[in-house]
Design a protein around this motif. Structure first.
Motif, PDB file in Angstrom:
ATOM      1  N   LEU A  12       0.809  -1.217   0.000  1.00 22.99           N
ATOM      2  CA  LEU A  12       0.000   0.000   0.000  1.00 22.99           C
ATOM      3  C   LEU A  12       0.846   1.272   0.000  1.00 22.99           C
ATOM      4  O   LEU A  12       0.298   2.380  -0.048  1.00 22.99           O
ATOM      5  N   ASP A  13       2.174   1.119   0.030  1.00 20.88           N
ATOM      6  CA  ASP A  13       3.042   2.281  -0.152  1.00 20.88           C
ATOM      7  C   ASP A  13       2.846   2.876  -1.540  1.00 20.88           C
ATOM      8  O   ASP A  13       3.161   4.049  -1.778  1.00 20.88           O
ATOM      9  N   GLU A  19      -5.083   4.272  -3.329  1.00 20.50           N
ATOM     10  CA  GLU A  19      -6.278   5.008  -3.727  1.00 20.50           C
ATOM     11  C   GLU A  19      -7.295   4.107  -4.423  1.00 20.50           C
ATOM     12  O   GLU A  19      -8.508   4.266  -4.269  1.00 20.50           O
ATOM     13  N   GLN A  20      -6.794   3.140  -5.185  1.00 27.83           N
ATOM     14  CA  GLN A  20      -7.684   2.199  -5.871  1.00 27.83           C
ATOM     15  C   GLN A  20      -8.464   1.363  -4.860  1.00 27.83           C
ATOM     16  O   GLN A  20      -9.695   1.203  -4.983  1.00 27.83           O
ATOM     17  N   LEU A  21      -7.769   0.839  -3.841  1.00 27.49           N
ATOM     18  CA  LEU A  21      -8.417  -0.025  -2.859  1.00 27.49           C
ATOM     19  C   LEU A  21      -9.245   0.766  -1.852  1.00 27.49           C
ATOM     20  O   LEU A  21     -10.202   0.235  -1.283  1.00 27.49           O
ATOM     21  N   LEU A  22      -8.895   2.019  -1.652  1.00 28.02           N
ATOM     22  CA  LEU A  22      -9.675   2.863  -0.749  1.00 28.02           C
ATOM     23  C   LEU A  22     -11.116   2.976  -1.237  1.00 28.02           C
ATOM     24  O   LEU A  22     -12.049   3.089  -0.431  1.00 28.02           O
ATOM     25  N   ARG A  29     -15.725   3.184   6.776  1.00 26.70           N
ATOM     26  CA  ARG A  29     -14.311   2.819   6.876  1.00 26.70           C
ATOM     27  C   ARG A  29     -13.444   3.858   6.170  1.00 26.70           C
ATOM     28  O   ARG A  29     -12.391   4.250   6.680  1.00 26.70           O
ATOM     29  N   LYS A  30     -13.879   4.284   5.002  1.00 29.01           N
ATOM     30  CA  LYS A  30     -13.109   5.267   4.239  1.00 29.01           C
ATOM     31  C   LYS A  30     -12.936   6.557   5.029  1.00 29.01           C
ATOM     32  O   LYS A  30     -11.830   7.130   5.083  1.00 29.01           O
ATOM     33  N   THR A  40       1.006   5.095   8.116  1.00 28.08           N
ATOM     34  CA  THR A  40       1.070   3.721   8.631  1.00 28.08           C
ATOM     35  C   THR A  40      -0.280   3.295   9.178  1.00 28.08           C
ATOM     36  O   THR A  40      -0.766   2.194   8.885  1.00 28.08           O
ATOM     37  N   LYS A  41      -0.915   4.157   9.957  1.00 26.41           N
ATOM     38  CA  LYS A  41      -2.226   3.829  10.516  1.00 26.41           C
ATOM     39  C   LYS A  41      -3.290   3.766   9.419  1.00 26.41           C
ATOM     40  O   LYS A  41      -4.219   2.958   9.495  1.00 26.41           O
ATOM     41  N   GLN A  42      -3.170   4.602   8.415  1.00 25.47           N
ATOM     42  CA  GLN A  42      -4.110   4.556   7.300  1.00 25.47           C
ATOM     43  C   GLN A  42      -3.997   3.218   6.571  1.00 25.47           C
ATOM     44  O   GLN A  42      -5.019   2.609   6.214  1.00 25.47           O
ATOM     45  N   LYS A  43      -2.763   2.760   6.345  1.00 27.37           N
ATOM     46  CA  LYS A  43      -2.566   1.467   5.678  1.00 27.37           C
ATOM     47  C   LYS A  43      -3.141   0.332   6.524  1.00 27.37           C
ATOM     48  O   LYS A  43      -3.778  -0.590   5.997  1.00 27.37           O
TER      49      LYS A  43
END
Length: 215
Positions: A12-13, A19-22, A29-30, A40-43
């Motif tokens: 996810l870096d 952005e695609q998976l978000l 959740r988003k 890091t927490k966003q990932k």
């Protein structure tokens, strides 16, 4: 059967993949992900959302301590460092905890652990490893019973004897089982009233991120 899935969030870096998976997680959740202050927490939060979507489905409610619930499947999530893990069972509650092993935690053990647990740490050839092992076992148990993480840590004792794990439980009269999985640099523990644990930890990184299609 109690199954545990692990996801490495390093892919996810890639901003494009992130952005695609978000866009594949629900709006709640988003919104939660975008409010988090560190990447890091966003990932980790996105990884958790993707695991829940694939292996659990809709989350219908939360218990009083914020543990997510699904009417058909008991499950639990944990994350640390680059990993997110999801444990799911059938109707029996489950709890999971993963922690990155770090040096220098031995001195804080008396704040959180019982005397017997502190003695186990003091006698260990690797006190920091034993500290993290006991911590994950305790947190997995608390998450299994639905208690808030960090609460009641001294109301029960984890005993590790020749790699066999037992619990002196003064919180309730139920019987609990534990399973540990090997993750380099981390400790990972699962707790359930169901003793039918999957023998292996399932790495689903390629499956979730479709990495095999790009190799």
């Amino acid at each position: 059967m109690v199954e545990t899935f692990i996801l490495n969030t390093d892919p996810l870096d890639s901003k494009e993949l992130f952005e695609q998976l978000l866009e594949q997680v629900d709006d709640t959740r988003k919104e939660k992900i975008l409010k988090l202050r560190t990447f890091t927490k966003q990932k980790q939060s996105l990884g958790a959302g993707l695991l829940i979507k694939k292996y659990v489905g809709d989350v219908h409610s939360l218990n009083k301590n914020g543990k997510p619930k699904n009417n058909d499947t008991e499950f639990n999530i944990s994350h640390s460092g680059k990993y997110v893990v999801l444990t799911k069972g059938g109707t029996e509650p489950v709890g999971v905890d993963i922690e990155l092993m770090q040096r220098g935690n031995k001195h804080i053990a008396p704040r959180f652990f019982t005397l017997d647990e502190c003695v186990q740490i003091d006698r260990s050839y690797d006190p920091d490893k034993t500290f993290t092992q006991i911590w994950t076992l305790k947190e997995a148990f608390l998450k299994c019973i639905g208690s808030g993480v960090g609460k009641d840590l001294k109301r029960f004792t984890i005993h590790i004897d020749d790699e066999k794990i037992r619990i002196d439980n003064r919180i309730n009269r139920n019987f609990y089982y534990f399973k540990e999985y090997d993750v380099s640099g981390y400790k990972l523990s699962v707790c359930s009233e169901d003793n039918r644990f999957a023998e292996t930890l399932e790495d689903v990184t390629d499956e979730i991120f479709k990495l095999e299609e790009t190799k």
